[in-house]
Design an enzyme around this catalytic site. Structure first.
Site, short mmCIF file in Angstrom:
data_model
loop_
_atom_site.label_atom_id
_atom_site.label_comp_id
_atom_site.label_asym_id
_atom_site.label_seq_id
_atom_site.Cartn_x
_atom_site.Cartn_y
_atom_site.Cartn_z
N ILE A 42 0.83 -1.22 0.00
CA ILE A 42 0.00 0.00 0.00
C ILE A 42 0.86 1.26 0.00
O ILE A 42 0.41 2.31 -0.44
CB ILE A 42 -1.00 0.03 1.17
CG1 ILE A 42 -0.29 -0.01 2.53
CG2 ILE A 42 -2.01 -1.09 1.05
CD1 ILE A 42 -1.24 0.19 3.71
N SER A 164 -3.04 -0.58 12.78
CA SER A 164 -3.75 -1.80 12.42
C SER A 164 -4.89 -2.03 13.41
O SER A 164 -4.82 -1.60 14.57
CB SER A 164 -2.81 -3.00 12.44
OG SER A 164 -3.51 -4.23 12.42
N TYR A 196 3.47 -7.92 17.53
CA TYR A 196 3.06 -7.08 16.41
C TYR A 196 1.89 -6.18 16.83
O TYR A 196 1.91 -4.96 16.57
CB TYR A 196 2.64 -7.94 15.22
CG TYR A 196 2.07 -7.14 14.06
CD1 TYR A 196 2.92 -6.43 13.22
CD2 TYR A 196 0.70 -7.10 13.83
CE1 TYR A 196 2.40 -5.68 12.16
CE2 TYR A 196 0.18 -6.36 12.78
CZ TYR A 196 1.03 -5.65 11.95
OH TYR A 196 0.52 -4.91 10.92
N LYS A 200 1.56 -1.98 17.11
CA LYS A 200 0.49 -1.20 16.48
C LYS A 200 -0.25 -0.33 17.49
O LYS A 200 -0.71 0.76 17.16
CB LYS A 200 -0.47 -2.12 15.74
CG LYS A 200 0.15 -2.89 14.58
CD LYS A 200 0.45 -1.99 13.39
CE LYS A 200 1.88 -1.58 13.25
NZ LYS A 200 2.12 -0.72 12.06
#
Length: 312
Positions: A42, A164, A196, A200
């Site tokens: 992206i 996220s 992870y 975020k």
């Protein structure tokens, strides 16, 4: 019943999966944008869109080979020569300083900073930080702070932090950060996933605190969930897992054009200034859990990040 299932699958894929599109028609001639991690996924698609709008786009990527290949693709797809590759390794504080120094000496403007890059892997950075904490949070934290004065000079300007939905599952273990400079040390599938998600959550808390610091300036900031995207994020996971996920990612995940829409919305949409510090998903501002807007935790993370970066 079969046709009802087909209809549901169609609706889910074309409305839920594809999501909303950025409706801004803003032109960016004379504006400069940095997009980290823009050699793939992206990030690259975001860069193409911004270059098409007339922006001078800086592709900030770790790999020179992949970055220069992306440079040619972005130029070709956008039909713009106002695209530049500059090497940036977010896992190296030295590299972040070098990038910022080079940028500030060579580029007179910075209107939008898009902190897009992210990794999903364990390990340590060259500075001894947990890899996902170091790259997904600390690298962008330092980069933003080093470029903040230029953003203020060129206001109104924006900082966009790609987070996220996983931040909802995150937690910040300050004891682990103080002792090990890492959000987690585990190597199992679930432990790595947890780390992870923790990184975020750092992105969202960083945005929350940054908005407070920027009050009174012409710089605003936003964090976002781009959606479940079929990109290379999982390239460092096992080949077996990637193979198992292939049917799911192909059918139910967004492609990169769909996945960059909320990033573009936060970077370009008029009238978002009152929402500085907020979290967006599907081109819409969203409420977050208390832990993602915890003033004390956000301030504590900021102060710890300053120490780890050598800014304090």
């Amino acid at each position: 019943m079969f046709f009802l299932k087909l209809q549901f699958a169609y609706i889910f894929r074309h409305i839920v999966v594809k999501g909303k599109r950025c409706t801004s028609e803003a032109k960016l001639h004379g504006k400069t944008v940095i997009v980290t991690g823009s050699n793939t996924g992206i990030g690259k698609t975001t860069a193409i869109d911004l270059a098409k709008r007339g922006a001078r786009v800086i592709l900030a990527c770790r790999s020179r080979q992949r970055g220069e290949a992306a440079l040619e693709e972005v130029k070709r797809e956008s039909n713009s020569n106002q695209v530049v590759f500059m090497q940036l390794d977010l896992g190296s504080l030295k590299s972040v300083h070098s990038f910022a120094d080079t940028f500030l000496k060579s580029e007179p403007r910075l209107d939008i900073l898009i902190n897009n890059a992210g990794i999903y892997m364990q390990g340590r950075t060259e500075d001894g930080l947990g890899m996902m904490f170091g790259v997904n949070h600390i690298g962008h934290f330092l980069l933003t702070n080093l470029l903040l004065e230029r953003l203020k000079q060129c206001g109104p300007s924006r900082v966009v932090n790609v987070s996220s939905l996983g931040h909802n599952f995150g937690k910040i273990d300050f004891d682990s950060l103080n002792t090990h400079k890492a959000l987690g040390l585990g190597t199992s599938f679930w432990e790595v996933f947890q780390t992870y998600c923790d990184s975020k959550l750092c992105n969202v808390l960083f945005t929350h605190e940054l908005a407070k610091i920027l009050q009174g300036s012409k710089v605003t900031c936003y964090s976002l969930h781009p959606g479940a995207i079929n990109t290379e994020l999982a390239r460092n996971t096992s080949s077996v897992l990637q193979l198992c996920l292939k049917p799911l990612t192909t059918y139910f995940f967004k492609n990169t054009v769909q996945g960059c829409q909320t990033t573009l919305h936060c970077a370009l949409q008029e009238g978002l200034e009152p929402f500085s510090g907020r979290y967006f998903s599907n081109c819409t501002v969203r409420e977050v859990y208390d832990k993602a807007k915890d003033d004390a935790a956000a301030k504590k993370l900021w102060e710890l990040s300053e120490r780890l970066c050598g800014l304090a």
